[in-house]
Scaffold this active site. Sequence first.
Site, PDB file in Angstrom:
ATOM      1  CD  GLU A  86       9.684   7.013   9.994  1.00  0.00           C
ATOM      2  OE1 GLU A  86      10.943   7.600   9.618  1.00  0.00           O
ATOM      3  OE2 GLU A  86       9.083   6.610   8.765  1.00  0.00           O
ATOM      4  CB  CYS A 112       0.465  11.888   9.012  1.00  0.00           C
ATOM      5  SG  CYS A 112       0.410  10.248   8.152  1.00  0.00           S
ATOM      6  CB  CYS A 114       1.610  -2.118   8.276  1.00  0.00           C
ATOM      7  SG  CYS A 114       0.095  -2.682   7.802  1.00  0.00           S
ATOM      8  CB  CYS A 119      -0.145  -2.410   0.494  1.00  0.00           C
ATOM      9  SG  CYS A 119      -1.957  -2.641   1.358  1.00  0.00           S
ATOM     10  CB  CYS A 128       2.593   0.699   1.411  1.00  0.00           C
ATOM     11  SG  CYS A 128       2.830   1.429   3.127  1.00  0.00           S
ATOM     12  CB  SER A 138      -6.604   5.767   6.410  1.00  0.00           C
ATOM     13  OG  SER A 138      -6.427   5.557   5.110  1.00  0.00           O
ATOM     14  CB  SER A 166      -6.279   2.297   1.264  1.00  0.00           C
ATOM     15  OG  SER A 166      -5.938   3.457   2.197  1.00  0.00           O
ATOM     16  CG  LEU A 167     -11.317   1.520  -4.001  1.00  0.00           C
ATOM     17  CD1 LEU A 167     -12.222   0.519  -3.016  1.00  0.00           C
ATOM     18  CD2 LEU A 167     -12.323   2.327  -5.018  1.00  0.00           C
ATOM     19  CB  CYS A 176       1.053   8.949   1.638  1.00  0.00           C
ATOM     20  SG  CYS A 176      -0.037   9.940   2.283  1.00  0.00           S
TER      21      CYS A 176
HETATM   22  N1  SAH Z   1      -3.487   1.029   6.650  1.00  0.00           N
HETATM   23  C1  SAH Z   1      -4.228   2.045   6.327  1.00  0.00           C
HETATM   24  C2  SAH Z   1      -3.409   3.579   6.890  1.00  0.00           C
HETATM   25  C3  SAH Z   1      -2.020   3.694   6.367  1.00  0.00           C
HETATM   26  S1  SAH Z   1      -1.480   4.146   4.963  1.00  0.00           S
HETATM   27  C4  SAH Z   1      -4.537   2.288   4.902  1.00  0.00           C
HETATM   28  O1  SAH Z   1      -3.959   1.633   4.000  1.00  0.00           O
HETATM   29  O2  SAH Z   1      -5.363   3.207   4.553  1.00  0.00           O
HETATM   30  C5  SAH Z   1      -2.168   5.666   4.357  1.00  0.00           C
HETATM   31  C6  SAH Z   1      -2.401   5.952   2.781  1.00  0.00           C
HETATM   32  O3  SAH Z   1      -1.082   6.175   2.119  1.00  0.00           O
HETATM   33  C7  SAH Z   1      -3.156   4.807   2.292  1.00  0.00           C
HETATM   34  O4  SAH Z   1      -4.120   5.439   1.494  1.00  0.00           O
HETATM   35  C8  SAH Z   1      -2.016   4.134   1.436  1.00  0.00           C
HETATM   36  O5  SAH Z   1      -2.706   3.473   0.358  1.00  0.00           O
HETATM   37  C9  SAH Z   1      -1.251   5.533   0.968  1.00  0.00           C
HETATM   38  N2  SAH Z   1       0.202   5.172   0.347  1.00  0.00           N
HETATM   39  C10 SAH Z   1       0.840   4.131   0.672  1.00  0.00           C
HETATM   40  N3  SAH Z   1       1.905   3.904  -0.062  1.00  0.00           N
HETATM   41  C11 SAH Z   1       1.839   5.029  -0.791  1.00  0.00           C
HETATM   42  C12 SAH Z   1       2.909   5.573  -1.699  1.00  0.00           C
HETATM   43  N4  SAH Z   1       4.009   5.159  -2.075  1.00  0.00           N
HETATM   44  N5  SAH Z   1       2.626   6.760  -2.240  1.00  0.00           N
HETATM   45  C13 SAH Z   1       1.260   7.332  -1.849  1.00  0.00           C
HETATM   46  N6  SAH Z   1       0.410   6.839  -1.084  1.00  0.00           N
HETATM   47  C14 SAH Z   1       0.735   5.699  -0.637  1.00  0.00           C
END
Ligand code: SAH
Length: 340
Positions: free
Chosen positions: A83, A109, A116, A120, A123, A190, A214-215, A333
């Site tokens: 997507e 985006c 993936c 996480c 996500c 990211s 992404s911390l 996101c």
């Molecule tokens: N793998 C990479 C890029 C994809 S995620 C990464 O993790 O940075 C892009 C952003 O979306 C990241 O900061 C991720 O943590 C955030 N994200 C994931 N799930 C989310 C959610 N349910 N609500 C808001 N942001 C989210």
Amino acid sequence: MNLELLQTTLDEMGEPPFRSKQVWEWAARGAGSYEEMTNLPETLRGALSELVPFSALSVEHEALASDGTEKALFHTTDGRPLETVLMRYRGSKHSASVPNPSGGRRSLCLSSQSGCPLTCTFCATGTMAFGRNLTASEILDQALHFRRKEPVDHAVFMGMGEPLLNLDNVLTACRRLPDIGIHPSSTTISTVGWIPGIDRLTEHDGATIRLALSLHAPDDALRSELMPVNDRFPLADVLDACRRWHDSRKRKVYVEYLMLDGVNDRYEQAVQLAGLLEPRTAFKVNLIPYNPTDSQFEGSSREAIAAFRDTLEERGVPTTVRLTRGHDIHAACGQLAVSR
Ligand code: SAH
């Protein structure tokens, strides 16, 4: 457009070397078909339509949110889903380099993988099966799809996938994004904190692409719970890698911090985060309101997010709160999984 297939096809047809450049220039400026490429001989246009599909991606579904955000679900030729989202902003963030009738920023985006491999917990993409890395052409075709609708000027690799696990293809695509209107300084990769990839970005000779980390948690125990990849690359090491990138690239790293109610949004955690980011010159924090997925989490309240921001700001950490967009079409996101 599969650019390798284009090149071999043109070579086999005995076409001069400048042809592929001509085709790419048309595509990058938003042409919708080979027919529009009027400086190509008509027979060649016909042949290319037969031999080289105009896009390596087929559009399976499109959705438009009430705020103008648009999402496309694509399939690759081998049937892998991915997507892409276009965020349309109104108003002041005007980019002088790209003419855009409505003046606002147009930010893509992009996905770097179908699915993936990381898991996480918050996500939606992490819950679908991992497919494979996307090719550079498949990454570019996401951008071209939207470029055919209107000019675009920013890109973030925050769609599906972990871009630093597919860095060669991501960088190959990034080298061509400027032709589409998206400069390296307007492109952000990211990452979950994949150190070998961060180190490569520190060392590579190309133009500097922005880096976001992404911390999501201020200590290893919580971060490992939320993001299992933290067991492999712990916080302190990830932040050191980001500092090395900052020292070499002279740009701040955007720290993304998802706000999860009662999980990572307490006052002490803001204090701890501010401490971690010392010396603070290398970082900027972006607090992300949580977008609902099927996970066990709830988003923090608006007040909790504001208080967390104030705590960071009081300690000298520049902090912004992200606007979420595309909610009503699950384009925000972390909501990119392929169910609609
Ligand atoms: N793998 C990479 C890029 C994809 S995620 C990464 O993790 O940075 C892009 C952003 O979306 C990241 O900061 C991720 O943590 C955030 N994200 C994931 N799930 C989310 C959610 N349910 N609500 C808001 N942001 C989210």
